[in-house]
Design an enzyme around this catalytic site. Sequence first.
Site, PDB file in Angstrom:
ATOM      1  N   LYS A  66       5.599  31.651  33.768  1.00  0.00           N
ATOM      2  CA  LYS A  66       5.351  33.031  34.213  1.00  0.00           C
ATOM      3  C   LYS A  66       5.975  34.072  33.282  1.00  0.00           C
ATOM      4  O   LYS A  66       5.371  35.089  32.993  1.00  0.00           O
ATOM      5  CB  LYS A  66       5.911  33.247  35.619  1.00  0.00           C
ATOM      6  CG  LYS A  66       5.179  32.516  36.718  1.00  0.00           C
ATOM      7  CD  LYS A  66       5.776  32.916  38.051  1.00  0.00           C
ATOM      8  CE  LYS A  66       5.386  32.000  39.158  1.00  0.00           C
ATOM      9  NZ  LYS A  66       5.833  32.485  40.465  1.00  0.00           N
ATOM     10  N   ASP A 100       3.212  37.895  43.409  1.00  0.00           N
ATOM     11  CA  ASP A 100       4.254  37.287  44.262  1.00  0.00           C
ATOM     12  C   ASP A 100       4.853  38.301  45.248  1.00  0.00           C
ATOM     13  O   ASP A 100       5.054  38.003  46.432  1.00  0.00           O
ATOM     14  CB  ASP A 100       5.372  36.691  43.401  1.00  0.00           C
ATOM     15  CG  ASP A 100       4.943  35.408  42.707  1.00  0.00           C
ATOM     16  OD1 ASP A 100       4.046  34.718  43.234  1.00  0.00           O
ATOM     17  OD2 ASP A 100       5.494  35.101  41.633  1.00  0.00           O
TER      18      ASP A 100
END
Length: 270
Positions: A66, A100
């Site tokens: 990420k 997220d």
Amino acid sequence: MKQVFGVLGDPIAHSISPVMHNAAFEALGMDCTYHAFRVEKQNLGDAIKGAKAMGFGGLNLTVPLKENAIGLIETDPLAARIGAVNTIDFKDGIKGYNTDGIGARKTLEDAGVDIEDKNVLVLGAGGAARAIAFTFTEAGAKVNIANRTPERAMTLAAEVGKVNGFGLDVLDRCLEDTDILINTTTVGMDPNIGDCIVNAEQMHSDLTVFDIVYNPLKTRLLQEAEAAGATPVTGIMMLVYQGAEAFRIWTGVEPPVDVMKKAAMEALRL
Ligand code: ATR
């Protein structure tokens, strides 16, 4: 020909993103398929460009990739501030997003909890805490960050701005004024299911306690919340909603959240 989507990570064998997204595609009758690909860090740029060249519909990135995407691709401002990308869209070039934090916000929304102007105490200062701290602050929440290593909490707080960071030793004082407590650490995750950072005596009944750990679904922290008369919120929907928001970015279609949740619960045997 089916349009291909995928998740890149290393390791990747246990990702439940494929079952979640394939269930969604099937439920909506979309001619799409989603696969997991093991990609080492040093090959991430090639893998993303290759997926674009092959006409992929979109990608998810997971641990440890990420953060590596930053600098490799164009990122939207929130993902750039978080410093991590979990969703890549290929419609207009190659663009990175981070869903997220939105996943966490939607989970609370789902539970009937509004975050605007609320005092939110985030436990932890890792990747999930970063996503939540930036997203929630932008959404109007007043965020505090408490972490085992105080320096990490203070560094993150300074980056976010208008946020305080401290160690776990001052939790009691902070909890009195907290509306929403969010555990972003791995404490309480299987096999350490007896562990938790905050106990019932430290909580109050107006508190919402959200644990992003979903394995087990009812963590020790959430059991403590119940004992204190507080409102417990389990972590499974954060996993579902971060995927659902990626689905929305790629397809522009309203994601079938219930289908995705059922697939995730079955895959995790929850
Ligand atoms: P992620 O990116 O998944 O959030 P991470 O960067 O490894 O993971 O962060 C894990 C978080 O859990 C950290 O905030 C860590 O605290 P430290 O910064 O002090 O390491 C926290 N954490 C992990 N185990 C913990 C424990 N036993 N007690 C308290 N905090 C813990």
